[in-house]
Motif scaffolding. Structure first.
Motif, mmCIF file in Angstrom:
data_model
loop_
_atom_site.group_PDB
_atom_site.id
_atom_site.type_symbol
_atom_site.label_atom_id
_atom_site.label_comp_id
_atom_site.label_asym_id
_atom_site.label_seq_id
_atom_site.Cartn_x
_atom_site.Cartn_y
_atom_site.Cartn_z
ATOM 1 N N ASP A 1 0.846 -1.194 0.000
ATOM 2 C CA ASP A 1 0.000 0.000 0.000
ATOM 3 C C ASP A 1 0.879 1.241 0.000
ATOM 4 N N PRO A 2 0.332 2.379 -0.417
ATOM 5 C CA PRO A 2 1.138 3.608 -0.532
ATOM 6 C C PRO A 2 1.839 4.013 0.760
ATOM 7 N N LYS A 3 1.163 3.847 1.888
ATOM 8 C CA LYS A 3 1.770 4.257 3.159
ATOM 9 C C LYS A 3 3.001 3.413 3.474
ATOM 10 N N THR A 4 2.880 2.099 3.274
ATOM 11 C CA THR A 4 3.999 1.209 3.557
ATOM 12 C C THR A 4 5.148 1.438 2.585
ATOM 13 N N LEU A 5 4.833 1.643 1.320
ATOM 14 C CA LEU A 5 5.872 1.895 0.323
ATOM 15 C C LEU A 5 6.614 3.202 0.619
ATOM 16 N N ALA A 6 5.868 4.197 1.110
ATOM 17 C CA ALA A 6 6.508 5.456 1.472
ATOM 18 C C ALA A 6 7.460 5.260 2.652
ATOM 19 N N ARG A 7 7.023 4.424 3.603
ATOM 20 C CA ARG A 7 7.891 4.137 4.747
ATOM 21 C C ARG A 7 9.128 3.368 4.300
ATOM 22 N N LEU A 8 8.960 2.433 3.376
ATOM 23 C CA LEU A 8 10.091 1.676 2.853
ATOM 24 C C LEU A 8 11.093 2.607 2.184
ATOM 25 N N GLN A 9 10.605 3.562 1.417
ATOM 26 C CA GLN A 9 11.499 4.504 0.757
ATOM 27 C C GLN A 9 12.275 5.327 1.782
ATOM 28 N N THR A 10 11.597 5.699 2.865
ATOM 29 C CA THR A 10 12.261 6.453 3.926
ATOM 30 C C THR A 10 13.380 5.619 4.556
ATOM 31 N N VAL A 11 13.105 4.321 4.752
ATOM 32 C CA VAL A 11 14.109 3.431 5.341
ATOM 33 C C VAL A 11 15.293 3.246 4.393
ATOM 34 N N VAL A 12 15.012 3.094 3.104
ATOM 35 C CA VAL A 12 16.086 2.960 2.116
ATOM 36 C C VAL A 12 17.020 4.162 2.190
ATOM 37 N N THR A 13 16.424 5.355 2.208
ATOM 38 C CA THR A 13 17.217 6.584 2.289
ATOM 39 C C THR A 13 18.020 6.632 3.585
ATOM 40 N N ALA A 14 17.380 6.223 4.689
ATOM 41 C CA ALA A 14 18.056 6.255 5.986
ATOM 42 C C ALA A 14 19.235 5.290 6.034
ATOM 43 N N LEU A 15 19.069 4.103 5.437
ATOM 44 C CA LEU A 15 20.166 3.139 5.415
ATOM 45 C C LEU A 15 21.367 3.677 4.636
ATOM 46 N N ILE A 16 21.086 4.267 3.485
ATOM 47 C CA ILE A 16 22.177 4.811 2.674
ATOM 48 C C ILE A 16 22.864 5.959 3.398
ATOM 49 N N GLU A 17 22.075 6.838 4.002
ATOM 50 C CA GLU A 17 22.661 7.952 4.741
ATOM 51 C C GLU A 17 23.478 7.454 5.934
#
Length: 259
Positions: free
Chosen positions: A5-21
């Motif tokens: 769902d959009p909410k979960t996918l948005a959270r996943l994207q946030t986590v991806v960015t956080a891991l890279i940072e």
């Protein structure tokens, strides 16, 4: 299975960015430390530059792992986020439906020595298709198998090829190492060179080659440390490059120029 769902996918994207940072920020600590040592005179400019190259390589591998897992293994990304303290175990259960310990990690933040092994294998195979290849290794690593007199050499160079005389009949390249029976001064020896010990390679006679900067020993970059003087064996399958102080200085300069 994680919902799409959009909410979960948005959270996943946030986590991806956080891991890279997270990977970038922790790796930059090493860069800052190397730069500080360079400014104080404790490090050479080459050693500091090597730290910058290692930083770039680490971050690139993290991006590759996370990007590759985003499509088919998003739970693994979230698992790594929990391990890194970027997500709570409770939120993981809410998103995935089971404890994070039951999900396999994607090793997004792994900083192991052999991360570039697949690239090294592909590169060596391509170079060998063009002719004999000079492989630069750190023979001091415990897993390396070379004649005892070369075991303390941080910049040993061995010659591999498919058409050499005498032939390397058992030449083998796989995901773990390059191996085969080479001839040292007329005596055969089965060498085993794990990719963790390989840091440069070039086709014999060419002016440019490939260097994996994150794997180059620091004392090879700086020219420091006492290295044994080895001899040149030009007609042997295993060509051991002269390792005198003058030769090391020239080879260190060469490593700056190749791609």
């Amino acid at each position: 299975m994680i919902e799409r769902d959009p909410k979960t996918l948005a959270r996943l994207q946030t986590v991806v960015t956080a891991l890279i940072e997270h990977r970038v920020s922790t790796s930059l600590v090493d860069v800052e430390r190397a730069l500080a040592r360079w400014r104080s005179g404790a490090h050479s400019a080459l050693a500091a530059h090597s730290a910058v190259l290692r930083h770039a390589a680490r971050c690139e591998r993290t991006v590759e792992r996370v990007t590759a897992a985003a499509g088919d293994r998003p739970e693994g990304i979230l698992r790594d986020a929990v391990d890194a303290g970027l997500m709570s175990a409770e939120e993981f259960v809410e998103l995935v439906g089971k404890p994070h310990t039951e999900v396999e990690t994607i090793n997004a933040l792994r900083d192991d020595d052999d991360a570039s092994a697949p690239d090294k294998r592909r590169t060596l195979e391509q170079l060998l298709s063009r002719g004999p290849v000079l492989v630069h290794i750190d023979a001091r690593r415990s897993e390396v198998a070379v004649p005892p007199r070369f075991r303390t050499d941080a910049s040993l160079v061995l010659r591999f090829g498919y058409t050499l005389q005498p032939a390397i009949r058992d030449l083998e390249i796989d995901d773990e190492a390059i191996s085969g029976t080479l001839t040292f001064g007329g005596s055969p020896f089965h060498v085993m060179l794990p990719w963790t010990a390989v840091y440069a390679a070039m086709v014999e006679g060419e002016q440019r080659g490939t260097v994996w900067p994150e794997d180059v020993p620091e004392d090879v970059l700086t020219g420091s440390g006492d290295q044994p003087a080895t001899t040149t064996v030009p007609t042997a399958t295993a060509t051991v490059i002269d390792n005198s102080a003058e030769s090391r200085a020239k080879r260190t300069t060469h490593l700056k120029l190749v791609e």
